[in-house]
Scaffold this motif. Structure first.
Motif, PDB file in Angstrom:
ATOM      1  N   ASP A  31       0.858  -1.178   0.000  1.00 48.82           N
ATOM      2  CA  ASP A  31       0.000   0.000   0.000  1.00 48.82           C
ATOM      3  C   ASP A  31       0.898   1.233   0.000  1.00 48.82           C
ATOM      4  OD1 ASP A  31      -2.647  -0.825  -0.076  1.00 48.82           O
ATOM      5  OD2 ASP A  31      -2.672  -1.286   2.055  1.00 48.82           O
ATOM      6  N   ASN A  32       0.522   2.273  -0.684  1.00 49.25           N
ATOM      7  CA  ASN A  32      -0.780   2.473  -1.293  1.00 49.25           C
ATOM      8  C   ASN A  32      -0.662   2.372  -2.820  1.00 49.25           C
ATOM      9  OD1 ASN A  32      -3.435   3.385  -1.766  1.00 49.25           O
ATOM     10  ND2 ASN A  32      -2.910   5.520  -1.462  1.00 49.25           N
ATOM     11  N   PRO A 443      -1.709  -6.550   7.238  1.00 48.05           N
ATOM     12  CA  PRO A 443      -2.901  -7.300   7.648  1.00 48.05           C
ATOM     13  C   PRO A 443      -3.968  -7.429   6.574  1.00 48.05           C
ATOM     14  CG  PRO A 443      -2.943  -5.097   8.587  1.00 48.05           C
ATOM     15  CD  PRO A 443      -1.593  -5.263   7.957  1.00 48.05           C
ATOM     16  N   VAL A 444      -4.097  -6.436   5.705  1.00 50.75           N
ATOM     17  CA  VAL A 444      -5.227  -6.437   4.766  1.00 50.75           C
ATOM     18  C   VAL A 444      -5.171  -7.621   3.794  1.00 50.75           C
ATOM     19  CG1 VAL A 444      -6.391  -5.170   2.924  1.00 50.75           C
ATOM     20  CG2 VAL A 444      -5.683  -3.981   5.009  1.00 50.75           C
ATOM     21  N   PRO A 445      -4.032  -7.942   3.169  1.00 53.01           N
ATOM     22  CA  PRO A 445      -4.016  -9.143   2.326  1.00 53.01           C
ATOM     23  C   PRO A 445      -4.380 -10.418   3.088  1.00 53.01           C
ATOM     24  CG  PRO A 445      -2.120  -7.779   1.841  1.00 53.01           C
ATOM     25  CD  PRO A 445      -2.762  -7.202   3.065  1.00 53.01           C
ATOM     26  N   ASN A 470      -7.311   0.085  -1.012  1.00 49.40           N
ATOM     27  CA  ASN A 470      -7.016  -0.407  -2.360  1.00 49.40           C
ATOM     28  C   ASN A 470      -6.443  -1.826  -2.326  1.00 49.40           C
ATOM     29  OD1 ASN A 470      -7.903   1.936  -3.675  1.00 49.40           O
ATOM     30  ND2 ASN A 470      -5.950   2.947  -3.331  1.00 49.40           N
ATOM     31  N   SER A 471      -5.735  -2.142  -1.250  1.00 45.14           N
ATOM     32  CA  SER A 471      -5.252  -3.512  -1.086  1.00 45.14           C
ATOM     33  C   SER A 471      -6.428  -4.476  -0.924  1.00 45.14           C
ATOM     34  CB  SER A 471      -4.320  -3.594   0.128  1.00 45.14           C
ATOM     35  OG  SER A 471      -3.839  -4.905   0.306  1.00 45.14           O
ATOM     36  N   ILE A 536      -8.902  -4.642  12.437  1.00 47.21           N
ATOM     37  CA  ILE A 536      -9.699  -5.794  12.837  1.00 47.21           C
ATOM     38  C   ILE A 536     -10.702  -6.097  11.737  1.00 47.21           C
ATOM     39  CG2 ILE A 536     -11.378  -4.345  14.071  1.00 47.21           C
ATOM     40  CD1 ILE A 536     -11.586  -6.649  16.134  1.00 47.21           C
ATOM     41  N   LEU A 537     -10.958  -7.384  11.502  1.00 44.14           N
ATOM     42  CA  LEU A 537     -11.939  -7.816  10.511  1.00 44.14           C
ATOM     43  C   LEU A 537     -13.174  -8.335  11.232  1.00 44.14           C
ATOM     44  CD1 LEU A 537     -12.881  -8.582   7.628  1.00 44.14           C
ATOM     45  CD2 LEU A 537     -11.628 -10.756   7.909  1.00 44.14           C
ATOM     46  N   TYR A 538     -14.319  -7.708  10.930  1.00 46.23           N
ATOM     47  CA  TYR A 538     -15.600  -8.109  11.497  1.00 46.23           C
ATOM     48  C   TYR A 538     -16.451  -8.792  10.425  1.00 46.23           C
ATOM     49  CZ  TYR A 538     -14.766  -4.787  15.358  1.00 46.23           C
ATOM     50  OH  TYR A 538     -14.264  -4.105  16.439  1.00 46.23           O
ATOM     51  N   LEU A 539     -17.380  -9.621  10.900  1.00 42.49           N
ATOM     52  CA  LEU A 539     -18.418 -10.183  10.042  1.00 42.49           C
ATOM     53  C   LEU A 539     -19.774  -9.916  10.684  1.00 42.49           C
ATOM     54  CD1 LEU A 539     -19.573 -11.890   7.715  1.00 42.49           C
ATOM     55  CD2 LEU A 539     -19.134 -13.930   9.131  1.00 42.49           C
TER      56      LEU A 539
END
Length: 547
Positions: A31-32, A443-445, A470-471, A536-539
């Protein structure tokens, strides 16, 4: 050395390939810029539109199309991978070292040409830019080709080189806009005037050449410009040229400001390890440039090194890679100096400056500290400080070898090549060993791979006030929703988190971990899927909620 210029060019390109290609596809995109440009290239293949660039499904009028066209073609051949998207930069970097080696070999001698190619290929910034999925390496190559072509044309009166320069400038314009012709003019015009004043040597183009050159430029550039205006309106061309080109110089774009001295540490860091020799090389280059007869190449390198540096230092928007287009000039100066130094009976000056390489390693640490604090390259840059330290240690060993070889006349000619060889080795170690370890800081990938494994038809993917949008788009495929913060007033329905979450069958949301304790559920089931130190990734799932 009695190699012909083409052999020098081939050897220089080979060294650049060794410094650039190993581990080219290692690691996810950074990124970015890498993820932005990689996604724009991919969306060419997704929607088949080669005229209007798109990002996350929206029309994108930030950069011209040449890099994206080439990257899309490589992606079609090799798949949409990090390796394919970085290939245009790698090939451009390899070609530039070959071109510099060829021209210096013709203008000076084969050893100086090979040294120039090696110095350029192993300069830290050149190696970095050549490994990124961005258009700067392509721009730098085309600017260099135009400068070198017009250097030859105005010295020798070769119309073919004059036309080649116009084509290179046109392609550079398609790579990154008006910065290409402006930079070339800033170098060639002062050099030509200086050359004529000192040497009296200047072969003006014929009237036919003066007319045909701009016509070639128009033939290359205008078809896309007209096609863009037809497809998206004249305002799209105005936005690209006015806001993102002229506006980038006169104002601050995308929160990328910097002080007037911004590029001083950039040069220290970017020209490592050869920065140790830049002072004596510049002094001797200036002496040669002021003399009559020879010195034309030194004059070109002096102007090329100084004028773009001043020009970009005065710009309001600053990025480290902007200054990479003057690295060829610095490489020429150092190569010419080293070539003369190894021939002298008294090589004390070369020995003394070689002994200063350890000091440049300290300067490297200072430059890294400045950029870590300034954060101009993003948070990821701070994670490679240890890798740069390892590079410094390896290059220190090369400086010792260089110093030892300089002592004896019969081995002195090998001295700079020893430093170049250790620099290539250091770059390979970083690419193959150090860079894979940095993946844990992205973390994003990692979140994207989890989303892709759990995703169902109709699920929404969103990012909320966190870096890496964008990632996320690149690694999950468009379209990704960009949401306002959970405690902010929504700017529009498209960025309203409650509206998006409540309307989706399920929603994956990447957000800031600092909001973790008070994060809203909007009346739905909320699950923490994965975390990092910042994100953090939420669902969201279960029954939909009212908006």
């Amino acid at each position: 050395m009695k190699w012909d210029p083409w052999r020098v060019a081939l050897a220089g390109a080979l060294v650049a390939a060794l410094a650039t290609l190993p581990g080219l596809g290692t690691g996810t995109l950074w990124d970015n810029s890498e993820t932005t440009y990689g996604e724009v290239a991919r969306e060419i293949l997704l929607d088949g539109n080669w005229v209007v660039m798109h990002l996350n499904g929206d029309a994108w009028f930030v950069q011209p199309p040449l890099y994206f066209w080439i990257a899309a073609l490589f992606a079609r051949l090799f798949g949409i991978t990090e390796f394919a998207l970085r290939l245009p930069s790698a090939f451009a970097t390899i070609a530039m070292s070959g071109a510099i080696g060829y021209v210096v070999a013709r203008s000076a001698n084969a050893r100086a040409g090979l040294l120039a190619a090696i110095v350029l290929a192993t300069a830290l910034m050149q190696a970095i830019v050549g490994r990124l999925a961005i258009m700067d390496a392509l721009l730098d190559l085309l600017v260099a080709l135009a400068i070198l072509a017009w250097f030859g044309a105005l010295e020798k009166g070769d119309a073919r080189l004059w036309y080649a320069g116009w084509i290179a400038v046109a392609l550079g314009t398609l790579a990154k806009g008006l910065v290409a012709p402006v930079t070339v003019a800033l170098v060639v015009v002062p050099w030509a005037l200086w050359n004529r004043a000192v040497w009296g040597r200047f072969v003006a183009p014929s009237l036919t050449a003066l007319l045909v050159g701009p016509a070639l430029f128009a033939i290359v550039v205008l078809p896309w410009v007209l096609a863009l205006a037809h497809a998206a309106g004249v305002s799209a061309v105005g936005e690209l040229v006015g806001h993102y080109t002229v506006g980038r110089y006169l104002g601050t774009i995308e929160n990328q400001p910097g002080p007037i001295w911004y590029y001083v540490p950039v040069v220290v860091l970017g020209f490592f390890p050869w920065i140790a020799f830049l002072v004596p090389a510049s002094i001797e280059g200036w002496r040669e440039a002021r003399g009559e007869g020879g010195g034309s190449l030194a004059r070109l390198a002096i102007v090329w090194a100084i004028v773009p540096f001043v020009f970009f230092s005065l710009a309001k928007t600053k990025l480290p890679n902007y200054i990479a287009l003057e690295l060829p000039a610095l490489a020429i100066l150092v190569a010419l100096w080293f070539d003369r130094a190894v021939e002298r009976e008294d090589r004390r000056a070369a020995l003394g400056w070689t002994a200063l390489v350890p000091a440049t390693i300290v300067l490297l640490g200072v430059a890294v500290a400045i950029f870590s604090r300034d954060n101009s390259l993003g948070g990821d840059f701070a994670q490679v400080r240890g890798d740069l330290l390892a590079l410094g240690i390896v290059v220190f060993a090369g400086s010792v070898a260089c110093f030892v070889l300089l002592f004896a006349r019969r081995t002195a000619s090998f001295a700079p090549f020893a430093l170049g060889a250790t620099s290539v080795a250091a770059l390979a170690v970083i690419a193959l060993v150090a860079l894979p370890s940095v993946e844990r800081f992205k973390p994003v990938p990692q979140f994207a791979s989890i989303i892709n494994a759990q995703r169902r038809p109709g699920d929404v993917v969103a990012i909320q006030s966190a870096s890496g949008g964008n990632s996320l788009t690149f690694y999950t495929h468009p379209v990704v929703a960009h949401l306002d913060g959970p405690f902010e007033k929504p700017r529009s329905p498209a960025s309203d988190p409650k509206r998006i979450v409540c309307a989706a069958s399920r929603a994956f949301v990447v957000s800031k971990i600092e909001w973790r304790n008070d994060y809203p559920t909007y009346g739905r089931s909320l699950h923490e899927v994965a975390t990092s130190n910042k994100s953090i990734l939420y669902l969201y799932d279960g029954p939909r909620c009212g908006t």
